[in-house]
Write a protein that holds these residues in place. Structure first.
Motif, PDB file in Angstrom:
ATOM      1  N   ILE A  41       0.917  -1.068   0.088  1.00 22.28           N
ATOM      2  CA  ILE A  41      -0.046   0.189   0.078  1.00 22.28           C
ATOM      3  C   ILE A  41       0.802   1.158   0.034  1.00 22.28           C
ATOM      4  CG2 ILE A  41      -1.753   1.376   1.273  1.00 22.28           C
ATOM      5  CD1 ILE A  41      -2.863  -1.223   2.254  1.00 22.28           C
ATOM      6  N   PHE A  42       2.006   1.097   0.640  1.00 27.25           N
ATOM      7  CA  PHE A  42       2.810   2.371   0.926  1.00 27.25           C
ATOM      8  C   PHE A  42       3.386   2.938  -0.526  1.00 27.25           C
ATOM      9  CE2 PHE A  42       7.275   4.239   1.372  1.00 27.25           C
ATOM     10  CZ  PHE A  42       7.140   5.285   1.825  1.00 27.25           C
ATOM     11  N   THR A 191     -10.908  -5.953   2.442  1.00 31.54           N
ATOM     12  CA  THR A 191     -10.777  -5.261   1.283  1.00 31.54           C
ATOM     13  C   THR A 191     -10.913  -3.896   1.361  1.00 31.54           C
ATOM     14  OG1 THR A 191     -11.352  -7.107  -0.160  1.00 31.54           O
ATOM     15  CG2 THR A 191     -11.238  -4.947  -1.204  1.00 31.54           C
ATOM     16  N   MET A 192     -11.796  -3.353   2.115  1.00 32.27           N
ATOM     17  CA  MET A 192     -12.533  -2.053   2.565  1.00 32.27           C
ATOM     18  C   MET A 192     -11.188  -1.234   3.348  1.00 32.27           C
ATOM     19  SD  MET A 192     -14.658  -0.982   0.877  1.00 32.27           S
ATOM     20  CE  MET A 192     -14.850   0.722   1.771  1.00 32.27           C
ATOM     21  N   ASP A 193     -10.630  -2.238   4.132  1.00 33.14           N
ATOM     22  CA  ASP A 193      -9.308  -1.578   5.093  1.00 33.14           C
ATOM     23  C   ASP A 193      -8.328  -1.139   4.079  1.00 33.14           C
ATOM     24  OD1 ASP A 193     -10.810  -2.228   7.462  1.00 33.14           O
ATOM     25  OD2 ASP A 193     -10.091  -4.116   7.627  1.00 33.14           O
ATOM     26  N   TYR A 194      -8.189  -1.735   3.078  1.00 30.36           N
ATOM     27  CA  TYR A 194      -6.993  -1.633   2.192  1.00 30.36           C
ATOM     28  C   TYR A 194      -7.325  -0.243   1.211  1.00 30.36           C
ATOM     29  CZ  TYR A 194      -4.590  -6.118   2.938  1.00 30.36           C
ATOM     30  OH  TYR A 194      -4.005  -7.355   3.589  1.00 30.36           O
ATOM     31  N   PHE A 195      -8.690  -0.141   0.998  1.00 29.64           N
ATOM     32  CA  PHE A 195      -9.073   1.102   0.199  1.00 29.64           C
ATOM     33  C   PHE A 195      -8.892   2.291   1.130  1.00 29.64           C
ATOM     34  CE2 PHE A 195     -11.154  -1.976  -2.913  1.00 29.64           C
ATOM     35  CZ  PHE A 195     -10.675  -1.343  -3.777  1.00 29.64           C
ATOM     36  N   LYS A 196      -9.494   2.138   2.436  1.00 26.17           N
ATOM     37  CA  LYS A 196      -9.245   2.963   3.239  1.00 26.17           C
ATOM     38  C   LYS A 196      -7.823   3.645   3.831  1.00 26.17           C
ATOM     39  CE  LYS A 196     -10.901   4.656   8.016  1.00 26.17           C
ATOM     40  NZ  LYS A 196     -11.324   4.095   9.217  1.00 26.17           N
ATOM     41  N   LEU A 200      -6.643   7.300   2.780  1.00 24.21           N
ATOM     42  CA  LEU A 200      -5.991   8.248   3.587  1.00 24.21           C
ATOM     43  C   LEU A 200      -4.583   8.556   3.508  1.00 24.21           C
ATOM     44  CD1 LEU A 200      -7.391   6.770   6.836  1.00 24.21           C
ATOM     45  CD2 LEU A 200      -8.228   8.731   5.703  1.00 24.21           C
ATOM     46  N   SER A 201      -3.709   7.516   2.876  1.00 24.50           N
ATOM     47  CA  SER A 201      -2.192   7.811   2.686  1.00 24.50           C
ATOM     48  C   SER A 201      -2.231   9.029   1.501  1.00 24.50           C
ATOM     49  CB  SER A 201      -1.781   6.608   1.925  1.00 24.50           C
ATOM     50  OG  SER A 201      -1.759   5.492   3.098  1.00 24.50           O
ATOM     51  N   PHE A 202      -3.374   8.920   0.619  1.00 24.57           N
ATOM     52  CA  PHE A 202      -3.211  10.211  -0.461  1.00 24.57           C
ATOM     53  C   PHE A 202      -3.130  11.276   0.058  1.00 24.57           C
ATOM     54  CE2 PHE A 202      -5.209   7.381  -3.838  1.00 24.57           C
ATOM     55  CZ  PHE A 202      -4.084   6.824  -4.265  1.00 24.57           C
ATOM     56  N   ILE A 203      -3.680  11.731   1.269  1.00 29.40           N
ATOM     57  CA  ILE A 203      -3.693  12.920   1.863  1.00 29.40           C
ATOM     58  C   ILE A 203      -2.369  13.468   2.036  1.00 29.40           C
ATOM     59  CG2 ILE A 203      -4.564  14.526   3.884  1.00 29.40           C
ATOM     60  CD1 ILE A 203      -6.906  12.146   4.149  1.00 29.40           C
ATOM     61  N   PRO A 204      -1.450  13.192   2.640  1.00 25.25           N
ATOM     62  CA  PRO A 204      -0.047  13.556   2.767  1.00 25.25           C
ATOM     63  C   PRO A 204       0.667  13.632   1.568  1.00 25.25           C
ATOM     64  CG  PRO A 204      -0.108  11.482   4.062  1.00 25.25           C
ATOM     65  CD  PRO A 204      -1.718  11.853   3.943  1.00 25.25           C
ATOM     66  N   VAL A 409     -12.802  15.264   0.301  1.00 22.94           N
ATOM     67  CA  VAL A 409     -13.742  15.002   1.287  1.00 22.94           C
ATOM     68  C   VAL A 409     -13.224  13.961   2.353  1.00 22.94           C
ATOM     69  CG1 VAL A 409     -15.831  13.553   1.403  1.00 22.94           C
ATOM     70  CG2 VAL A 409     -15.532  14.966  -0.507  1.00 22.94           C
ATOM     71  N   SER A 410     -12.450  12.877   2.331  1.00 15.99           N
ATOM     72  CA  SER A 410     -11.791  12.295   3.178  1.00 15.99           C
ATOM     73  C   SER A 410     -10.916  13.089   4.086  1.00 15.99           C
ATOM     74  CB  SER A 410     -10.651  10.976   2.750  1.00 15.99           C
ATOM     75  OG  SER A 410     -11.411  10.371   1.720  1.00 15.99           O
ATOM     76  N   ALA A 411     -10.304  13.846   3.794  1.00 23.84           N
ATOM     77  CA  ALA A 411      -9.507  14.695   4.736  1.00 23.84           C
ATOM     78  C   ALA A 411     -10.504  15.656   5.465  1.00 23.84           C
ATOM     79  CB  ALA A 411      -8.663  15.907   3.898  1.00 23.84           C
ATOM     80  N   LEU A 412     -11.450  16.170   4.928  1.00 19.26           N
ATOM     81  CA  LEU A 412     -12.581  17.233   5.757  1.00 19.26           C
ATOM     82  C   LEU A 412     -13.291  16.356   6.663  1.00 19.26           C
ATOM     83  CD1 LEU A 412     -13.682  19.364   2.782  1.00 19.26           C
ATOM     84  CD2 LEU A 412     -12.320  19.952   4.830  1.00 19.26           C
TER      85      LEU A 412
END
Length: 443
Positions: A41-42, A191-196, A200-204, A409-412
């Protein structure tokens, strides 16, 4: 004949690189490692983030080619939507950018002061002295002219790239094999844990890749902007993506996932492998140079936004005055630097406001990228020199816009307590726009 006081292609590439590579790549991989928890994922997050940002770069390359004007990041909103919306998006960023740059300058001073300053000035006073001295020197360089400022930017950017290259070489150095992860991702993730984790990794990651959009602020200050703006963004974004992936691989190879997630000083930990105990000093120099390039690029870009707002009549007319010989907006630059120095004395209290900037910045990125579809209708391709994306001309901008919307949206949602204030600050720009329009004389 080309104007010697304009930015050439190499200047533009280095500007793109310095606008993107700030402090983030030396800190944010820690947050990504904590969120991603697995190497798959990283690295997937960094690769996808780079590709999507690259698609964004292509989008802004066409925007900058079709609408080459000073203060383009402000002007495209005014031209494609309405001057009031342009003000709403930019009014908070105009001030918050100065606050953010001031805080970064103080962080840079904290790193370099142990190397430069005597023991008696290893304190808040010494940090402010170094910060103000840095800003004043860069102000003087920028005031002399865009060529000297660009040359300074080029030198600083090249030094930073070389130092990053040295850190990347730690991949081949002798270092202990990092410990296998013991308490990170569970083997029983859904699977949803990986997507989440990926989202969330995309934010930084998006913040670490951001900055290339500011290139459109230079407009005709770039030689042959319809060609050199897209080339500069294309090459600059490609170079940054390569450096980011390489240095993240070095972090992983040397420290491992758990080492990254628990690191308090990523760059220092990596530098020690190559430079031994002098690694912390090398780190201090690298981070300070990153700060210098960031502050210098902000002095190049932000006064051009003031210039554009003055042309629209939402700032006093004197902000639009420019020295045609040096291509410097002297009054706008001076006011911006004054903001920087002022915020140095209120840096701690200003940090809270920066939590709200992400909301406005997200709106700005999404809506500014969407202007590519409006510009294609308003400004038809009349010359071969006009850059267009070509293949993927609808798909690429759409992927960028949709992805950035989901990330925003995720960040907010992860920062719900600040959402009402963020929306209030953004909407507050509308009455302020009409108030300023009434107060400022027409001529």
């Amino acid at each position: 004949m080309l104007n010697k006081n304009k930015l050439n292609l190499f200047d533009t590439i280095m500007l793109v690189v310095s606008l993107i590579i700030g402090m983030g790549i030396f800190r944010n991989p820690v947050e990504v490692a904590k969120t991603a928890q697995t190497p798959t994922i990283f690295f997937l997050a960094w690769i996808l983030g780079g590709i999507i940002s690259f698609l964004g770069g292509l989008t802004y390359a066409e925007i900058g080619s079709r609408y080459a004007v000073k203060g383009g990041f402000y002007k495209i909103f005014s031209y494609c939507y309405h001057p009031a919306f342009a003000f709403m998006v930019n009014w908070m960023l105009v001030i918050s950018n100065a606050g953010a740059v001031s805080i970064v300058a103080m962080v840079g001073a904290e790193y370099i002061n142990p190397v430069l300053m005597p023991e008696s000035l290893q304190n808040p006073l010494g940090i402010k002295i170094t910060s103000i001295g840095t800003i004043v020197i860069l102000y003087a360089i920028n005031f002399i002219g865009i060529r000297l400022s660009a040359k300074t930017q080029n030198v600083l950017s090249m030094i930073k790239i070389v130092l990053m290259g040295l850190l990347i070489l730690t991949i081949f150095g002798n270092h202990p094999t990092p410990k296998a992860s013991t308490n990170l991702a569970s083997e029983h993730w859904e699977t949803m844990d990986y997507f989440k984790a990926l989202a969330l990794s995309f934010i930084p990651i998006f913040f670490t890749y951001g900055g290339y959009q500011q290139t459109i602020n230079f407009g005709t200050d770039i030689e042959n902007p319809s060609k050199n703006t897209p080339k500069g963004i294309f090459i600059g974004c490609g170079l940054v993506m390569f450096l980011y992936l390489a240095i993240n691989f070095a972090y992983y190879k040397v420290l491992g996932m758990e080492g990254m997630a628990n690191s308090t000083s990523l760059t220092s930990d990596l530098a020690k492998v190559f430079f031994g105990e002098t690694g912390s000093k090398v780190t201090s120099v690298l981070l300070f140079i990153s700060v210098l390039t960031f502050v210098n690029s902000s002095m190049l870009t932000n006064p051009r936004v003031y210039f554009a707002m003055a042309e629209d009549g939402v700032l006093p007319k004197f902000f639009s005055k420019q020295n045609d010989k040096s291509q410097v907006q002297e009054i706008a630059l001076t006011v911006y630097v004054s903001f920087l120095i002022l915020f140095l004395f209120f840096g701690d209290s200003f940090k809270e406001l920066l939590n709200y900037v992400m909301f406005c910045d997200s709106i700005g990125m999404i809506t500014s990228a969407f202007t590519i579809f409006i510009l294609r209708k308003k400004i038809l391709q009349t010359s071969e020199s006009l850059y267009t994306i070509g293949f993927g001309k609808v798909l690429f901008p759409a992927i960028f816009i949709v992805t950035y919307t989901l990330v925003a949206v995720s960040a907010l949602l992860s920062n719900k307590e600040n959402l009402p204030t963020a929306i209030g600050l953004f909407l507050g720009g509308l009455p302020l726009y009409y108030l300023i329009k009434k107060i400022i004389p027409k001529s």
